[in-house]
Write a protein that holds these residues in place. Structure first.
Motif, PDB file in Angstrom:
ATOM      1  N   GLY A  52       0.832  -1.182   0.000  1.00 35.34           N
ATOM      2  CA  GLY A  52       0.000   0.000   0.000  1.00 35.34           C
ATOM      3  C   GLY A  52       0.869   1.234   0.000  1.00 35.34           C
ATOM      4  O   GLY A  52       2.100   1.152   0.082  1.00 35.34           O
ATOM      5  N   ILE A  53       0.246   2.411  -0.064  1.00 30.09           N
ATOM      6  CA  ILE A  53       1.030   3.638  -0.121  1.00 30.09           C
ATOM      7  C   ILE A  53       1.679   3.917   1.235  1.00 30.09           C
ATOM      8  O   ILE A  53       1.172   3.526   2.292  1.00 30.09           O
ATOM      9  N   GLU A  54       2.816   4.599   1.182  1.00 32.22           N
ATOM     10  CA  GLU A  54       3.580   4.880   2.384  1.00 32.22           C
ATOM     11  C   GLU A  54       2.883   5.893   3.285  1.00 32.22           C
ATOM     12  O   GLU A  54       2.848   5.745   4.513  1.00 32.22           O
ATOM     13  N   GLY A  55       2.307   6.948   2.702  1.00 36.02           N
ATOM     14  CA  GLY A  55       1.660   7.985   3.491  1.00 36.02           C
ATOM     15  C   GLY A  55       0.391   7.481   4.168  1.00 36.02           C
ATOM     16  O   GLY A  55      -0.506   7.001   3.496  1.00 36.02           O
ATOM     17  N   GLY A  56       0.326   7.604   5.489  1.00 34.62           N
ATOM     18  CA  GLY A  56      -0.851   7.159   6.230  1.00 34.62           C
ATOM     19  C   GLY A  56      -0.991   5.659   6.311  1.00 34.62           C
ATOM     20  O   GLY A  56      -2.074   5.140   6.605  1.00 34.62           O
ATOM     21  N   SER A  57       0.093   4.922   6.061  1.00 33.61           N
ATOM     22  CA  SER A  57       0.052   3.466   6.024  1.00 33.61           C
ATOM     23  C   SER A  57      -0.135   2.873   7.415  1.00 33.61           C
ATOM     24  O   SER A  57      -0.015   3.555   8.439  1.00 33.61           O
ATOM     25  N   ALA A  58      -0.410   1.565   7.423  1.00 30.91           N
ATOM     26  CA  ALA A  58      -0.536   0.867   8.706  1.00 30.91           C
ATOM     27  C   ALA A  58       0.765   0.953   9.495  1.00 30.91           C
ATOM     28  O   ALA A  58       0.761   1.132  10.722  1.00 30.91           O
ATOM     29  N   GLY A  59       1.891   0.841   8.792  1.00 35.97           N
ATOM     30  CA  GLY A  59       3.184   0.938   9.463  1.00 35.97           C
ATOM     31  C   GLY A  59       3.394   2.280  10.128  1.00 35.97           C
ATOM     32  O   GLY A  59       3.869   2.357  11.270  1.00 35.97           O
ATOM     33  N   SER A  60       3.013   3.351   9.452  1.00 31.71           N
ATOM     34  CA  SER A  60       3.189   4.683  10.034  1.00 31.71           C
ATOM     35  C   SER A  60       2.214   4.918  11.176  1.00 31.71           C
ATOM     36  O   SER A  60       2.531   5.606  12.150  1.00 31.71           O
ATOM     37  N   GLU A  61       1.005   4.337  11.094  1.00 29.12           N
ATOM     38  CA  GLU A  61       0.032   4.482  12.179  1.00 29.12           C
ATOM     39  C   GLU A  61       0.477   3.712  13.428  1.00 29.12           C
ATOM     40  O   GLU A  61       0.353   4.208  14.553  1.00 29.12           O
ATOM     41  N   LEU A  62       0.992   2.514  13.229  1.00 26.98           N
ATOM     42  CA  LEU A  62       1.441   1.709  14.374  1.00 26.98           C
ATOM     43  C   LEU A  62       2.612   2.356  15.098  1.00 26.98           C
ATOM     44  O   LEU A  62       2.759   2.227  16.315  1.00 26.98           O
ATOM     45  N   ARG A  63       3.452   3.069  14.347  1.00 25.17           N
ATOM     46  CA  ARG A  63       4.621   3.717  14.944  1.00 25.17           C
ATOM     47  C   ARG A  63       4.227   4.696  16.065  1.00 25.17           C
ATOM     48  O   ARG A  63       4.987   4.931  17.002  1.00 25.17           O
ATOM     49  N   LYS A  64       3.015   5.245  15.962  1.00 22.51           N
ATOM     50  CA  LYS A  64       2.550   6.185  16.988  1.00 22.51           C
ATOM     51  C   LYS A  64       2.374   5.505  18.345  1.00 22.51           C
ATOM     52  O   LYS A  64       2.381   6.162  19.385  1.00 22.51           O
ATOM     53  N   TYR A  65       2.193   4.191  18.322  1.00 24.74           N
ATOM     54  CA  TYR A  65       1.898   3.461  19.568  1.00 24.74           C
ATOM     55  C   TYR A  65       3.070   2.611  20.047  1.00 24.74           C
ATOM     56  O   TYR A  65       3.051   2.115  21.185  1.00 24.74           O
ATOM     57  N   ILE A  66       4.075   2.400  19.208  1.00 23.95           N
ATOM     58  CA  ILE A  66       5.198   1.538  19.574  1.00 23.95           C
ATOM     59  C   ILE A  66       6.380   2.400  19.989  1.00 23.95           C
ATOM     60  O   ILE A  66       6.876   3.216  19.213  1.00 23.95           O
ATOM     61  N   THR A  67       6.830   2.197  21.220  1.00 23.61           N
ATOM     62  CA  THR A  67       7.954   2.982  21.740  1.00 23.61           C
ATOM     63  C   THR A  67       9.136   2.099  22.131  1.00 23.61           C
ATOM     64  O   THR A  67      10.253   2.589  22.257  1.00 23.61           O
ATOM     65  N   ARG A  68       8.903   0.791  22.299  1.00 28.29           N
ATOM     66  CA  ARG A  68       9.966  -0.087  22.807  1.00 28.29           C
ATOM     67  C   ARG A  68      11.027  -0.396  21.770  1.00 28.29           C
ATOM     68  O   ARG A  68      12.183  -0.636  22.102  1.00 28.29           O
ATOM     69  N   PHE A  69      10.652  -0.415  20.508  1.00 27.77           N
ATOM     70  CA  PHE A  69      11.648  -0.682  19.465  1.00 27.77           C
ATOM     71  C   PHE A  69      11.362   0.204  18.256  1.00 27.77           C
ATOM     72  O   PHE A  69      10.259   0.718  18.084  1.00 27.77           O
ATOM     73  N   ASP A  70      12.395   0.377  17.472  1.00 22.87           N
ATOM     74  CA  ASP A  70      12.257   1.170  16.255  1.00 22.87           C
ATOM     75  C   ASP A  70      12.147   0.227  15.059  1.00 22.87           C
ATOM     76  O   ASP A  70      12.583  -0.926  15.132  1.00 22.87           O
ATOM     77  N   TYR A  71      11.545   0.705  13.970  1.00 26.00           N
ATOM     78  CA  TYR A  71      11.489  -0.123  12.764  1.00 26.00           C
ATOM     79  C   TYR A  71      11.407   0.755  11.527  1.00 26.00           C
ATOM     80  O   TYR A  71      11.047   1.930  11.588  1.00 26.00           O
ATOM     81  N   ARG A  72      11.755   0.159  10.413  1.00 29.12           N
ATOM     82  CA  ARG A  72      11.630   0.839   9.134  1.00 29.12           C
ATOM     83  C   ARG A  72      10.408   0.291   8.398  1.00 29.12           C
ATOM     84  O   ARG A  72       9.950  -0.815   8.684  1.00 29.12           O
ATOM     85  N   THR A  73       9.907   1.079   7.453  1.00 27.00           N
ATOM     86  CA  THR A  73       8.789   0.616   6.628  1.00 27.00           C
ATOM     87  C   THR A  73       9.243   0.480   5.181  1.00 27.00           C
ATOM     88  O   THR A  73      10.098   1.232   4.710  1.00 27.00           O
ATOM     89  N   LEU A  74       8.672  -0.496   4.519  1.00 28.95           N
ATOM     90  CA  LEU A  74       8.890  -0.686   3.090  1.00 28.95           C
ATOM     91  C   LEU A  74       7.505  -0.722   2.459  1.00 28.95           C
ATOM     92  O   LEU A  74       6.761  -1.686   2.604  1.00 28.95           O
ATOM     93  N   ALA A  75       7.148   0.384   1.797  1.00 28.65           N
ATOM     94  CA  ALA A  75       5.821   0.521   1.207  1.00 28.65           C
ATOM     95  C   ALA A  75       5.962   1.206  -0.150  1.00 28.65           C
ATOM     96  O   ALA A  75       7.073   1.497  -0.602  1.00 28.65           O
ATOM     97  N   ILE A  76       4.837   1.458  -0.806  1.00 26.98           N
ATOM     98  CA  ILE A  76       4.855   2.042  -2.142  1.00 26.98           C
ATOM     99  C   ILE A  76       4.952   3.563  -2.032  1.00 26.98           C
ATOM    100  O   ILE A  76       4.087   4.204  -1.436  1.00 26.98           O
ATOM    101  N   GLY A  77       5.998   4.118  -2.627  1.00 33.49           N
ATOM    102  CA  GLY A  77       6.177   5.559  -2.585  1.00 33.49           C
ATOM    103  C   GLY A  77       5.195   6.275  -3.496  1.00 33.49           C
ATOM    104  O   GLY A  77       4.460   7.163  -3.073  1.00 33.49           O
ATOM    105  N   ASN A  78       5.152   5.878  -4.767  1.00 32.14           N
ATOM    106  CA  ASN A  78       4.267   6.520  -5.739  1.00 32.14           C
ATOM    107  C   ASN A  78       3.646   5.457  -6.638  1.00 32.14           C
ATOM    108  O   ASN A  78       4.315   4.946  -7.543  1.00 32.14           O
ATOM    109  N   PRO A  79       2.378   5.113  -6.420  1.00 28.44           N
ATOM    110  CA  PRO A  79       1.740   4.056  -7.221  1.00 28.44           C
ATOM    111  C   PRO A  79       1.428   4.479  -8.649  1.00 28.44           C
ATOM    112  O   PRO A  79       1.040   3.660  -9.469  1.00 28.44           O
ATOM    113  N   PHE A  80       1.587   5.773  -8.950  1.00 26.67           N
ATOM    114  CA  PHE A  80       1.310   6.253 -10.301  1.00 26.67           C
ATOM    115  C   PHE A  80       2.526   6.125 -11.222  1.00 26.67           C
ATOM    116  O   PHE A  80       2.405   6.292 -12.430  1.00 26.67           O
ATOM    117  N   VAL A  81       3.679   5.879 -10.636  1.00 28.25           N
ATOM    118  CA  VAL A  81       4.913   5.802 -11.421  1.00 28.25           C
ATOM    119  C   VAL A  81       5.575   4.452 -11.213  1.00 28.25           C
ATOM    120  O   VAL A  81       5.911   4.078 -10.097  1.00 28.25           O
TER     121      VAL A  81
END
Length: 614
Positions: free
Chosen positions: A557-586
């Motif tokens: 899915g798209i990176e902006g507003g993704s599940a990964g970015s939403e979960l980051r708001k609640y997770i403080t014990r560890f850090d993580y990176r996301t791999l999502a779609i930057g631009n689905p039009f290109v």
């Protein structure tokens, strides 16, 4: 695919000027060649068949009458544009249509100057055509805007909004292509109205007789001409009912057989000569010239490539629809709603077995959502099955009519994720992002048939709005074999605490994670089958993952507003990176998989962990 040398007439066409140069007596041969070329190409490589076979003659006539690309030709939806592409310098590339890196199956501005407006969803053409016409008026251009609109598109509200906004002095030609089909058979009052207009033989006899009488009066100026037209309309209205379009002030021409190229050309020439906004009503036959598609136009709306699976494997749509029908056997409150996509969303069985609880509202996603909210508010259990990319059209209804009132509407989000053949207009990569922003929505993400059935059963008794998203594809039984549940909706394939690397993901892209896992040292996967509420999901993830683990959140899915970015708001014990779609039009390049095309394939997962692909 037919060799071009075998196509006597089509082989002579390389531009619209070549089409104009044909003698009338050769047009039937040209249309026959085009039809053979489309049948050969699409039955071999897949694509939209029935709709394109129905508009061959109509498209040829348009190219002969209007001056493209100076005039603007806009196809509603755009999936019926194959003849148009063949006639505008793209016939040699036609074998690549709907293939990765090839021609789009829809009109696409970046592909050709003849594709003045892109499409992929229904009912947008007339709004765009009016925009072109007003822009031409402002800049002083003398151009026509031609919108080809199927009768099915008139079940969508945007067409009527555009008609309400149309200045009848503008040179806009609306071609109403009546074939009684969208994808499924058209339903609703507007479909009935078209049938009524079509069947009123007395009306057309009166119209023609009145025209003959008026034409015999010597022309003595514009004021008298306008008066005569008013008299004609008054007489006709007393004898027969006006039709919908004439009551809106539009000049109405037709109906004419749209598969008769010469008659169609003549009526289009009359519309052009009129010079103002008008309706040209043509009747075409979906699947024309190919017997199976003529008999079953819904089955041949889109065909799979010759080399594709025979269709014996079941997909998520069929599984969801049939299991929902079984649930409805024991629960009289369960209803199914579709927006002209009964077959595409797998609801055929439900429609047959529970007729009184099945609703096809036409191409009207906004109405479908609010209608479902009304059902829910009165105690029913509505399931609205809709493609992810079409759900986008009802965002306000999700918020205002469903979530704000906390109504238990169940949305079956079909075709979630990347959809290669249809391209950017049909990629279902926005739904998690926009649903995540709506308070109170539960988002389920089954990855196998077994989890889909369990979730459908679970949602039958929910008191809150929810979405169940699943891909356009078949089951992945290897997931059931590899993963076990560690909570109601979270699975893992190992003891995650012991792993140095962890991939968190959901949906069909789990297959890419599994391929990457085999090449990564000390790696495990967490598979989410429910995303929200994010706070609860974050608690479980925090308890599962070890302190020193390197974590990657992977999503289709798209990176902006993704599940990964939403979960980051609640997770403080560890850090993580996301791999999502930057631009689905290109899509930067065509690689070995559509996932890698958008930077989320197994090789990209490995690279994200700092490993080399080898």
């Amino acid at each position: 695919i037919k060799d071009m040398e075998e196509l006597k007439y089509l082989s002579k066409v390389n531009s619209t000027e070549d089409v104009k140069a044909f003698a009338e007596g050769d047009l039937e041969g040209l249309c026959r060649d085009i039809r053979e070329y489309i049948i050969g190409g699409i039955t071999e490589n897949g694509g939209h068949l029935a709709s394109n076979l129905g508009v061959v003659e109509l498209t040829v006539a348009i190219h002969r009458v209007f001056d493209l690309p100076s005039d603007h030709l806009i196809f509603d939806v755009g999936h019926q544009c194959y003849t148009h592409k063949i006639l505008t310098g793209r016939k040699e590339a036609f074998s690549t249509i709907r293939q990765r890196g090839g021609l789009s199956g829809f009109t696409k501005r970046s592909e050709s100057e003849y594709d003045c407006f892109g499409a992929g969803h229904s009912s947008t053409s007339l709004s765009a055509a009016i925009g072109f016409a007003e822009a031409d008026r402002i800049s002083g251009k003398k151009c026509f805007s031609v919108a080809v609109v199927g009768d099915g598109a008139f079940s969508g509200g945007m067409i009527h909004e555009a008609l309400n906004n149309l200045d009848t002095a503008l040179p806009v030609v609306i071609i109403l292509n009546e074939n009684e089909m969208s994808i499924s058979k058209n339903t609703g009052r507007f479909a009935d109205l078209i049938a009524e207009i079509r069947s009123s033989k007395g009306y057309y006899k009166a119209k023609n007789s009145t025209r003959n009488v008026i034409s015999s009066i010597p022309f003595i100026g514009k004021p008298l001409f306008r008066a005569v037209r008013k008299i004609k309309k008054s007489i006709k209205n007393k004898l027969y009912k006006s039709n919908y379009f004439e009551n809106l002030g539009l000049y109405y021409l037709g109906p004419v057989g749209g598969n008769d190229v010469i008659r169609t050309e003549r009526i289009l020439a009359e519309a052009k000569n009129y010079g103002k906004a008008c309706i040209v009503h043509v009747k075409t036959k979906k699947g024309k010239g190919y017997a199976p598609a003529e008999e079953y136009p819904d089955k041949y709306h889109g065909v799979s490539p010759k080399c594709a699976n025979s269709g014996k494997e079941r997909n998520f749509s069929a599984e969801a629809g049939e299991y929902l029908s079984r649930l409805a056997d024991g629960d009289e409150k369960i209803c199914a709603v579709t927006a002209a996509m009964k077959d595409g969303t797998g609801l055929s069985r439900f429609a047959e077995e529970h007729k009184d609880r099945f609703f096809d509202v036409g191409i009207a996603e906004e109405h479908a959502l609010t209608f479902s909210a009304g059902l829910a508010a009165d105690g029913m259990k509505p399931y609205f099955a809709v493609y992810s990319s079409f759900l986008q059209r009802g965002y306000d209804n999700l918020i205002h009519d469903i979530a704000l009132q906390d109504l238990p509407v169940r949305i079956l989000v079909d075709r979630a994720g990347l959809n290669s053949a249809d391209g950017a207009t049909h990629h279902g990569v926005f739904d998690v992002s926009f649903l995540s922003s709506v308070p109170g929505f539960d988002i389920y993400t089954p990855s196998t048939f077994s989890s889909l059935k369990r979730i459908l059963k679970e949602t039958a008794d929910t008191d809150h709005p929810c979405a169940v998203r699943y891909p356009n594809g078949c089951d992945m039984p290897e997931i059931d074999c590899a993963f076990t549940y560690v909570s109601d909706f979270i699975r893992t394939d190992c003891d995650i605490k012991t792993k140095k690397r962890v991939i968190i993901t959901y949906g069909r892209i789990a297959g890419e994670a599994m391929k990457a896992e085999k090449k990564l040292e000390s790696c495990g996967i967490i598979l989410l089958e429910k995303l929200t509420p994010y706070g609860k999901t974050a608690e479980i993830l925090s308890a599962l993952i070890g302190d020193d683990a390197e974590v990657l959140f992977l999503e289709e899915g798209i990176e902006g507003g993704s599940a990964g970015s939403e979960l980051r708001k609640y997770i403080t014990r560890f850090d993580y990176r996301t791999l999502a779609i930057g631009n689905p039009f290109v899509c930067n390049e065509v690689t070995d998989s559509i996932y890698s095309d958008y930077g989320i394939g197994d090789k990209e997962i490995i690279a994200a962990f700092g490993e080399k692909n080898g």
